[in-house]
Each structure stands twice: as structure tokens, then as C-alpha cells.
Design a protein around this motif. Sequence first.
Motif, PDB file in Angstrom:
ATOM      1  N   PRO A   5       0.854  -1.253   0.002  1.00 14.90           N
ATOM      2  CA  PRO A   5      -0.070   0.026  -0.034  1.00 14.90           C
ATOM      3  C   PRO A   5       0.823   1.315   0.091  1.00 14.90           C
ATOM      4  O   PRO A   5       1.996   1.299   0.548  1.00 14.90           O
ATOM      5  N   ASP A   6       0.263   2.333  -0.384  1.00 12.79           N
ATOM      6  CA  ASP A   6       0.913   3.600  -0.168  1.00 12.79           C
ATOM      7  C   ASP A   6       1.105   3.954   1.077  1.00 12.79           C
ATOM      8  O   ASP A   6       2.273   4.684   1.271  1.00 12.79           O
ATOM      9  N   TYR A   7       0.192   3.797   2.059  1.00 15.84           N
ATOM     10  CA  TYR A   7       0.241   3.907   3.374  1.00 15.84           C
ATOM     11  C   TYR A   7      -0.315   2.659   4.043  1.00 15.84           C
ATOM     12  O   TYR A   7      -0.865   2.033   3.818  1.00 15.84           O
ATOM     13  N   ASN A   8       0.700   2.205   5.115  1.00 19.35           N
ATOM     14  CA  ASN A   8       0.287   1.136   5.941  1.00 19.35           C
ATOM     15  C   ASN A   8       0.303   1.809   7.496  1.00 19.35           C
ATOM     16  O   ASN A   8       1.263   1.883   7.961  1.00 19.35           O
ATOM     17  N   LEU A   9      -1.023   1.642   7.876  1.00 21.49           N
ATOM     18  CA  LEU A   9      -1.226   2.375   9.329  1.00 21.49           C
ATOM     19  C   LEU A   9      -1.837   1.536  10.236  1.00 21.49           C
ATOM     20  O   LEU A   9      -2.522   0.418   9.708  1.00 21.49           O
ATOM     21  N   ILE A  10      -1.980   2.005  11.335  1.00 23.82           N
ATOM     22  CA  ILE A  10      -2.826   1.010  12.395  1.00 23.82           C
ATOM     23  C   ILE A  10      -4.249   1.488  12.338  1.00 23.82           C
ATOM     24  O   ILE A  10      -4.733   0.553  12.526  1.00 23.82           O
ATOM     25  N   SER A  11      -4.659   2.777  12.052  1.00 23.69           N
ATOM     26  CA  SER A  11      -5.830   2.921  12.306  1.00 23.69           C
ATOM     27  C   SER A  11      -6.727   3.955  11.075  1.00 23.69           C
ATOM     28  O   SER A  11      -5.696   4.708  10.819  1.00 23.69           O
ATOM     29  N   SER A  39     -16.783  -6.338  12.019  1.00 18.38           N
ATOM     30  CA  SER A  39     -17.501  -7.249  10.789  1.00 18.38           C
ATOM     31  C   SER A  39     -18.612  -7.817  11.092  1.00 18.38           C
ATOM     32  O   SER A  39     -19.023  -8.315  12.178  1.00 18.38           O
ATOM     33  N   LYS A  40     -19.498  -7.874  10.043  1.00 18.79           N
ATOM     34  CA  LYS A  40     -20.825  -8.508  10.179  1.00 18.79           C
ATOM     35  C   LYS A  40     -21.543  -7.891  11.268  1.00 18.79           C
ATOM     36  O   LYS A  40     -22.964  -8.389  11.597  1.00 18.79           O
ATOM     37  N   SER A  41     -21.307  -6.696  11.718  1.00 18.60           N
ATOM     38  CA  SER A  41     -22.190  -6.082  12.776  1.00 18.60           C
ATOM     39  C   SER A  41     -23.438  -5.232  12.368  1.00 18.60           C
ATOM     40  O   SER A  41     -24.437  -5.007  12.722  1.00 18.60           O
ATOM     41  N   GLY A  42     -23.013  -4.591  11.225  1.00 21.77           N
ATOM     42  CA  GLY A  42     -24.070  -3.776  10.522  1.00 21.77           C
ATOM     43  C   GLY A  42     -24.231  -2.418  11.232  1.00 21.77           C
ATOM     44  O   GLY A  42     -25.331  -1.704  10.885  1.00 21.77           O
ATOM     45  N   LYS A  43     -23.242  -1.987  12.124  1.00 26.37           N
ATOM     46  CA  LYS A  43     -23.335  -0.889  12.941  1.00 26.37           C
ATOM     47  C   LYS A  43     -22.036   0.039  12.865  1.00 26.37           C
ATOM     48  O   LYS A  43     -21.259  -0.581  13.136  1.00 26.37           O
ATOM     49  N   PHE A  44     -22.175   1.386  12.305  1.00 23.94           N
ATOM     50  CA  PHE A  44     -21.010   2.109  12.612  1.00 23.94           C
ATOM     51  C   PHE A  44     -20.631   2.462  13.956  1.00 23.94           C
ATOM     52  O   PHE A  44     -21.502   2.808  14.520  1.00 23.94           O
ATOM     53  N   PRO A  45     -19.395   2.493  14.427  1.00 27.77           N
ATOM     54  CA  PRO A  45     -19.110   2.893  15.645  1.00 27.77           C
ATOM     55  C   PRO A  45     -19.239   4.428  15.674  1.00 27.77           C
ATOM     56  O   PRO A  45     -18.964   5.140  14.482  1.00 27.77           O
ATOM     57  N   GLU A  46     -19.709   5.048  16.675  1.00 26.99           N
ATOM     58  CA  GLU A  46     -19.873   6.365  16.842  1.00 26.99           C
ATOM     59  C   GLU A  46     -18.660   7.329  16.194  1.00 26.99           C
ATOM     60  O   GLU A  46     -18.809   8.394  15.642  1.00 26.99           O
ATOM     61  N   ASN A  47     -17.377   6.846  16.585  1.00 26.51           N
ATOM     62  CA  ASN A  47     -16.242   7.646  16.406  1.00 26.51           C
ATOM     63  C   ASN A  47     -16.176   7.794  14.998  1.00 26.51           C
ATOM     64  O   ASN A  47     -15.599   8.518  14.207  1.00 26.51           O
ATOM     65  N   VAL A  48     -16.554   6.730  14.127  1.00 23.45           N
ATOM     66  CA  VAL A  48     -16.231   6.498  12.836  1.00 23.45           C
ATOM     67  C   VAL A  48     -17.202   7.464  12.164  1.00 23.45           C
ATOM     68  O   VAL A  48     -16.956   8.009  11.149  1.00 23.45           O
ATOM     69  N   ILE A  49     -18.539   7.061  12.688  1.00 23.22           N
ATOM     70  CA  ILE A  49     -19.543   8.156  11.957  1.00 23.22           C
ATOM     71  C   ILE A  49     -19.006   9.603  12.129  1.00 23.22           C
ATOM     72  O   ILE A  49     -19.184  10.497  11.109  1.00 23.22           O
ATOM     73  N   LEU A  50     -18.480  10.189  13.402  1.00 23.66           N
ATOM     74  CA  LEU A  50     -18.079  11.361  13.325  1.00 23.66           C
ATOM     75  C   LEU A  50     -16.915  11.967  12.439  1.00 23.66           C
ATOM     76  O   LEU A  50     -17.043  12.951  11.778  1.00 23.66           O
ATOM     77  N   LEU A  51     -15.982  10.729  12.092  1.00 22.74           N
ATOM     78  CA  LEU A  51     -15.107  11.087  11.410  1.00 22.74           C
ATOM     79  C   LEU A  51     -15.577  11.260   9.966  1.00 22.74           C
ATOM     80  O   LEU A  51     -15.294  12.249   9.269  1.00 22.74           O
ATOM     81  N   LEU A  52     -16.372  10.141   9.283  1.00 20.46           N
ATOM     82  CA  LEU A  52     -16.993  10.411   8.193  1.00 20.46           C
ATOM     83  C   LEU A  52     -17.952  11.664   7.707  1.00 20.46           C
ATOM     84  O   LEU A  52     -17.659  12.122   6.757  1.00 20.46           O
TER      85      LEU A  52
END
Length: 159
Positions: A5-11, A39-52
Motif C-alpha cells: 500500500p501507499d500507506y500502511n497505518l494502524i487505524s 465485521s458483520k455488525s451492520g453498525k458504525f461505531p460512533e467515532n467512525v460516523i463522526l470522522l466520516l
Amino acid sequence: MILKPDYNLISLFDIPFDELKKQGVKALLFDLDSTVMPSKSGKFPENVILLLKKLQNDFRIAIISNNKRNEYINKVRSQSFFPVIGNADKPNPKVIQQFLKSINTAPQNAVMIGDRPLTDILAGKLSGTKTILVDSITKDTENIPTRFIRKLERLVIRK
């Protein structure tokens, strides 16, 4: 190497989005399971929604997933404010190329972000996008066989 990858990051939260914007990136394409949601949760974590939500001010965002279950993809779509495309057949680049064409964005102005070198990163490379590999969003709670496979994948891309 095509899998490197161009970037290989933790998170997701380590991605230098300001730097990508300066490089002319206009579209962020995310893998779904284990990248932006457990995986297979069908639910975004709140911190991911805020980031997006924050990122949508500067980038076009889409989810490009290999998941073939329409019910699951529709559940994800119901929570999303951006396109969610299932059944992508990554590493085949066709879906990525079609999406980028539909938003009038050249591949070099897009980034494919995912947790799997053999699907996400390869699809991005074959599409002509930049690529970012991140660890699974649930790496600390995944089962031992899955962790082992992920370690093997990362050993391959280091060469």
C-alpha cells in the motif's frame, strides 16, 4: 510490489487526510467490514460516523464492499449519508472504476482504504488509486486464526 500500500497505518484515525487533500485526493473509498465497522455488525461505531461526517466536507465518500447480502448492505445504507456498494468482487477493479467515473473523479484523485491487502489494496492498485492499509477495527478481539492470517498478509507486503 503491487500489494504494497501507499500507506500502511494502524487505524483510520491515523490517516493523514489533510495531506491527501493537498495531493489532490477528492474521493475516499472505504472497505466496509473490519475497516469502518466491526465485521458483520451492520453498525458504525460512533467515532467512525463522526470522522466520516467531518470528511464529507472535503471528500466524496463511498463504501465498496465484497459483501453479497442485500439485507446487510441495505442495513448499512440506512445509516449512511454516502453511497454503499455491495457485491464489489474485489480485487476486480470494475466497481471502483465505475463509481469513480460516475462522480467524474480520476483514479489518481482517489484512495482505496481497507484492511486486506489481497482484496482492498489490490483492487485499489488495479484501479489506479492510491491505497491505504489499516488494521482491522476489531483487531484486538478477532479470533486467533483471523489474527494469524492478517499477520501472514502483512509479512507478504513487507517484502
